[in-house]
Motif scaffolding. Sequence first.
Motif, PDB file in Angstrom:
ATOM      1  N   LEU A  62      33.457  38.470  54.674  1.00 56.99           N
ATOM      2  CA  LEU A  62      33.883  39.263  53.523  1.00 56.99           C
ATOM      3  C   LEU A  62      32.661  39.549  52.662  1.00 56.99           C
ATOM      4  O   LEU A  62      31.826  38.661  52.462  1.00 56.99           O
ATOM      5  CB  LEU A  62      34.884  38.475  52.672  1.00 56.99           C
ATOM      6  N   PHE A  63      32.575  40.759  52.126  1.00 54.74           N
ATOM      7  CA  PHE A  63      31.488  41.111  51.223  1.00 54.74           C
ATOM      8  C   PHE A  63      32.018  41.229  49.797  1.00 54.74           C
ATOM      9  O   PHE A  63      33.152  41.658  49.584  1.00 54.74           O
ATOM     10  CB  PHE A  63      30.827  42.423  51.644  1.00 54.74           C
ATOM     11  N   TYR A  64      31.189  40.851  48.849  1.00 51.14           N
ATOM     12  CA  TYR A  64      31.577  40.878  47.439  1.00 51.14           C
ATOM     13  C   TYR A  64      31.951  42.284  46.979  1.00 51.14           C
ATOM     14  O   TYR A  64      32.856  42.461  46.170  1.00 51.14           O
ATOM     15  CB  TYR A  64      30.400  40.338  46.599  1.00 51.14           C
ATOM     16  N   LYS A  65      31.273  43.284  47.528  1.00 51.88           N
ATOM     17  CA  LYS A  65      31.524  44.669  47.119  1.00 51.88           C
ATOM     18  C   LYS A  65      32.787  45.246  47.786  1.00 51.88           C
ATOM     19  O   LYS A  65      33.362  46.214  47.318  1.00 51.88           O
ATOM     20  CB  LYS A  65      30.315  45.540  47.493  1.00 51.88           C
ATOM     21  N   THR A  66      33.180  44.693  48.933  1.00 52.05           N
ATOM     22  CA  THR A  66      34.381  45.179  49.639  1.00 52.05           C
ATOM     23  C   THR A  66      35.277  43.976  49.913  1.00 52.05           C
ATOM     24  O   THR A  66      35.496  43.590  51.058  1.00 52.05           O
ATOM     25  CB  THR A  66      33.999  45.871  50.963  1.00 52.05           C
ATOM     26  N   LEU A  67      35.810  43.392  48.849  1.00 55.58           N
ATOM     27  CA  LEU A  67      36.473  42.099  48.967  1.00 55.58           C
ATOM     28  C   LEU A  67      37.839  42.148  49.630  1.00 55.58           C
ATOM     29  O   LEU A  67      38.446  41.117  49.883  1.00 55.58           O
ATOM     30  CB  LEU A  67      36.572  41.422  47.594  1.00 55.58           C
ATOM     31  N   ASN A  68      38.356  43.352  49.914  1.00 49.47           N
ATOM     32  CA  ASN A  68      39.662  43.439  50.579  1.00 49.47           C
ATOM     33  C   ASN A  68      39.541  43.659  52.079  1.00 49.47           C
ATOM     34  O   ASN A  68      40.550  43.738  52.774  1.00 49.47           O
ATOM     35  CB  ASN A  68      40.488  44.579  49.970  1.00 49.47           C
ATOM     36  N   VAL A  69      38.315  43.792  52.582  1.00 50.27           N
ATOM     37  CA  VAL A  69      38.122  44.121  54.000  1.00 50.27           C
ATOM     38  C   VAL A  69      37.468  42.938  54.709  1.00 50.27           C
ATOM     39  O   VAL A  69      36.301  42.629  54.480  1.00 50.27           O
ATOM     40  CB  VAL A  69      37.236  45.383  54.160  1.00 50.27           C
ATOM     41  N   SER A 144      21.922  39.445  43.990  1.00 52.77           N
ATOM     42  CA  SER A 144      22.723  40.526  43.409  1.00 52.77           C
ATOM     43  C   SER A 144      24.086  40.584  44.099  1.00 52.77           C
ATOM     44  O   SER A 144      24.334  39.856  45.068  1.00 52.77           O
ATOM     45  CB  SER A 144      22.007  41.877  43.574  1.00 52.77           C
ATOM     46  N   ALA A 145      24.957  41.463  43.598  1.00 50.08           N
ATOM     47  CA  ALA A 145      26.298  41.609  44.165  1.00 50.08           C
ATOM     48  C   ALA A 145      26.253  42.088  45.614  1.00 50.08           C
ATOM     49  O   ALA A 145      27.172  41.821  46.394  1.00 50.08           O
ATOM     50  CB  ALA A 145      27.112  42.589  43.320  1.00 50.08           C
ATOM     51  N   ASP A 146      25.176  42.799  45.991  1.00 49.39           N
ATOM     52  CA  ASP A 146      25.046  43.254  47.375  1.00 49.39           C
ATOM     53  C   ASP A 146      24.745  42.111  48.334  1.00 49.39           C
ATOM     54  O   ASP A 146      24.862  42.281  49.549  1.00 49.39           O
ATOM     55  CB  ASP A 146      23.911  44.292  47.482  1.00 49.39           C
ATOM     56  N   HIS A 147      24.334  40.986  47.795  1.00 54.34           N
ATOM     57  CA  HIS A 147      23.881  39.881  48.637  1.00 54.34           C
ATOM     58  C   HIS A 147      24.803  38.668  48.541  1.00 54.34           C
ATOM     59  O   HIS A 147      24.342  37.529  48.490  1.00 54.34           O
ATOM     60  CB  HIS A 147      22.448  39.487  48.257  1.00 54.34           C
ATOM     61  N   ILE A 148      26.108  38.925  48.490  1.00 56.09           N
ATOM     62  CA  ILE A 148      27.090  37.831  48.507  1.00 56.09           C
ATOM     63  C   ILE A 148      28.020  38.050  49.699  1.00 56.09           C
ATOM     64  O   ILE A 148      28.683  39.080  49.796  1.00 56.09           O
ATOM     65  CB  ILE A 148      27.906  37.774  47.202  1.00 56.09           C
ATOM     66  N   VAL A 149      28.036  37.079  50.596  1.00 58.97           N
ATOM     67  CA  VAL A 149      28.836  37.181  51.820  1.00 58.97           C
ATOM     68  C   VAL A 149      29.580  35.864  52.014  1.00 58.97           C
ATOM     69  O   VAL A 149      29.004  34.785  51.846  1.00 58.97           O
ATOM     70  CB  VAL A 149      27.945  37.428  53.067  1.00 58.97           C
ATOM     71  N   THR A 150      30.864  35.950  52.364  1.00 56.91           N
ATOM     72  CA  THR A 150      31.641  34.763  52.721  1.00 56.91           C
ATOM     73  C   THR A 150      31.922  34.782  54.215  1.00 56.91           C
ATOM     74  O   THR A 150      32.391  35.792  54.744  1.00 56.91           O
ATOM     75  CB  THR A 150      32.968  34.705  51.946  1.00 56.91           C
ATOM     76  N   CYS A 151      31.621  33.677  54.878  1.00 57.78           N
ATOM     77  CA  CYS A 151      31.949  33.517  56.302  1.00 57.78           C
ATOM     78  C   CYS A 151      33.230  32.692  56.408  1.00 57.78           C
ATOM     79  O   CYS A 151      33.252  31.521  56.017  1.00 57.78           O
ATOM     80  CB  CYS A 151      30.820  32.806  57.036  1.00 57.78           C
TER      81      CYS A 151
END
Length: 348
Positions: A62-69, A144-151
Amino acid sequence: YPSEFLMQKITEDNQIPVHLHVSVSLQYVAGLKGRALVEFFHSNIAEVENEELRHLMWSSVLFYKTLNVEVMACVLLSTKAIYFLLDDSFVHADEHQSDFWNKENSDCENSSFHLSCCFVLKLNDLQSVNVGLFDQYFRITGHSADHIVTCLTRDSYNTHTFIQQLMAVLSLLARTPSPEPVDKDFYSEFGSKNTGKMENYELIHSSRVKFIYPNEEEIGDLAFLVAEKMDGLTNLPSLNILLYVLAFQVNHVEGSAQNTSSLQPKTLILTSSDLFLFDEDYISYPLPEFAKEPPKRDKYQLADGRRIRDLDRVLMGYQTYPQALTFVFDDVQNQDLMQNLTLDHFGE
């Protein structure tokens, strides 16, 4: 480089979870073995000539900028960066985030090439790693917000292995030492801790990257939230969370040509009296330092809840992991009917 043991380990880990569908380009990557996989990494993905591939893992991200996908990715850890080789369907999943991805190569879509987006997070930009409850997922945070990823590994073993490999790779980084701490006065030393909130467990790596683990209070908060959803049917001290697991709810799509099923990510929580399904926000909490306002939705949103005593039977599939379970509940209109009858009849 690389050693035979490492090549064998990476080959074994290069398997797409059977219940998730991926694009042709990622299927091609999953078909590579041993030296072919390492050569593919160096010729197509690696940004520096002398970097070494250390670990490979397949995971939903999941990416912080597209948290529903939520999208499937091949996660590659090298001595320089973390690479997320993404399913190409993700680029078109959210039209509002077109500025997040560079679409220069869209004219190649109808050709024989199969393209994948590769998101790169350099280890030098890494600031913290938040490990989720019971190691079911972890969040990687950059500057930054572009660099937040959840595995979303949904697997404590995969989470643990990746964290260990990441720590080992970070130990190789040469970073400038932290400045000497400034002596604080009495008031600032004790005033900053008076937030009324216990901080999570933090392990600060020698590379200055923080590894943050949940504390006991997080389970307490979750138990309190669950008790609230139960409308006071039970008292909080006796409420124990027996199981917390990231799962999928299966929704059958009957209108399609084949009876396909869509998988909806859910958090399953089992207590001594109830079974709950929650929609959980895996990426917005805890708030990143640059966040100016709290997230628009709560961390946990109740999707469904049933009492264990209304459970009629549990059907188990015969396939190997991941196991499919079907819970069949009695459809009683007035849930407390039997309880009240019992109290009236046998009570003093």
